[in-house]
Design an enzyme around this catalytic site. Sequence first.
Site, PDB file in Angstrom:
ATOM      1  N   HIS A  56       0.831  -1.217   0.000  1.00  0.00           N
ATOM      2  CA  HIS A  56       0.000   0.000   0.000  1.00  0.00           C
ATOM      3  C   HIS A  56       0.864   1.266   0.000  1.00  0.00           C
ATOM      4  O   HIS A  56       0.517   2.267   0.625  1.00  0.00           O
ATOM      5  CB  HIS A  56      -0.946   0.003   1.199  1.00  0.00           C
ATOM      6  N   ASN A 129     -10.155  -3.577   1.975  1.00  0.00           N
ATOM      7  CA  ASN A 129      -9.841  -3.435   0.558  1.00  0.00           C
ATOM      8  C   ASN A 129     -11.122  -3.145  -0.217  1.00  0.00           C
ATOM      9  O   ASN A 129     -12.215  -3.116   0.353  1.00  0.00           O
ATOM     10  CB  ASN A 129      -9.191  -4.711   0.010  1.00  0.00           C
ATOM     11  N   TYR A 339       0.609  -4.998  11.571  1.00  0.00           N
ATOM     12  CA  TYR A 339       0.367  -3.608  11.197  1.00  0.00           C
ATOM     13  C   TYR A 339       0.956  -2.634  12.214  1.00  0.00           C
ATOM     14  O   TYR A 339       1.652  -1.688  11.851  1.00  0.00           O
ATOM     15  CB  TYR A 339      -1.134  -3.354  11.002  1.00  0.00           C
TER      16      TYR A 339
END
Length: 486
Positions: A56, A129, A339
């Site tokens: 990303h 997404n 993350y």
Amino acid sequence: MTKKNQHLTTSWGAPVGDNQHSMTAGSRGPTLIQDVHLLEKLAHFNRERVPERVVHAKGAGAHGYFEVTKDVTSYTKAAFLSDVGKRTPLFVRFSTVAGENGSADSVRDPRGFAVKFYTEEGNYDLVGNNTPVFFIRDAIKFPDFIHTQKRHPATHLKNPNAVWDFWSLSPESLHQVTILMSDRGIPATYRHMHGFSSHTFKWVNEDGDGVWVKYHFKTEQGIKNLTEEMGQRLAGENPDSHTEDLYNAIENGDYPAWRLYVQIMPLEDADTYRFDPFDVTKVWSQKDYPLQEVGRMVLDRNPENYFAEVEQATFSPGTLVPGIDVSPDKMLQGRLFAYHDAHRYRVGANHQALPINRPKADVHTYQRDGQMRFDNNGGGSVYYEPNSLNGPKESPQHKPAAYPVSGVADSVAYDQDDHYTQAGDLYRLLTKDERTRLISNIVGAMKPVESDEIKRRQIQHFYKADPEYGIRVAEGLGLSVPSKRK
């Protein structure tokens, strides 16, 4: 050249017994932190790119608000969803997945759809997404999958051999591959696409009762996509087309908006539903669990500084608020670690204190020091807990709802391995013209693959989803047509 019959090892040289399945407590988990191979893979993977995002990397963002339009308090006690008409400020970042920071916006790739809600109980991140499923369903495979999307270590070129080799050896990817290669694979803009949580989450109400949920953001602008030819042309003419479109729309007062819906599943249905509801490569039928409206998201303000807001924005599915919890989805469980860890590495241990990430709610922690600590670092207040100095204390009423786990600690697969039914159903839902474009896109993407063995292996997956699907791809590649399902 790699030698044959070499054992896969950890970075410290120990042989790896299972590189396909993370270690869980029973078949549904949760994932065990004692799986040091999983932790090593994810932690190393997060540190493989400096300093852009590993995935990303190319994206655009905007500020806006979320307004509740339907009463969902019977399902969740989340404060920002407590009253119809209530508005919560938010920040959204859209992105492509595989390309570098300078890549084109109009490539065939899933789009990231990350929303940060600045709620009165702290930030809530919904990180999804523009597709309802994903390529893999266990986080232990994620570094390997993304490696196939990146550049060859010798040629520094994109490598279709790696892409299709991995997909052909990972049949769970077939559903997402079908979506990616369809018309939906290249959205016309960030405004003209839906968004999904993909993962299953858990909502809990004031009484402690829970339900499983999936999120669906439905664009009010309508769905628009690009053909392969249009996407390639636009990549050369205006590689920042999506970024430009979003900025200009907001600048001109044409504020993009999405309606948020959820699918709601009773907890007990998870044990009997015909697909594992925690498998992120599968969807829940909307006939079984209809969409229920929650609210409306509007983007009405552009960033003042791209780096400070869009580039330094950090999102994690582990950024939760009371009333919203996670599920045993093995891919989600790995993301809960990966993350936050990626942000600590890329932006710093104090990334949550940056203005774009800072909660609107008061923050009271015992975390101190670290690079780029730019506030007063807690001053001279108490810096440990428990303490007898009236420092912040836990609030037991905000503990996540308990749920039972059982089983043997082991590296295990999902109980269900039907990778073909939903992909086949999707293929049969397409119109004649949509199928033709799908086949054309797949054939064009697979032609550069050097190995006929890889092509035939992937064709078998298409054939198992629907014979016509496999036959048309085989004919397009000039290969023999499968005679039967294997």
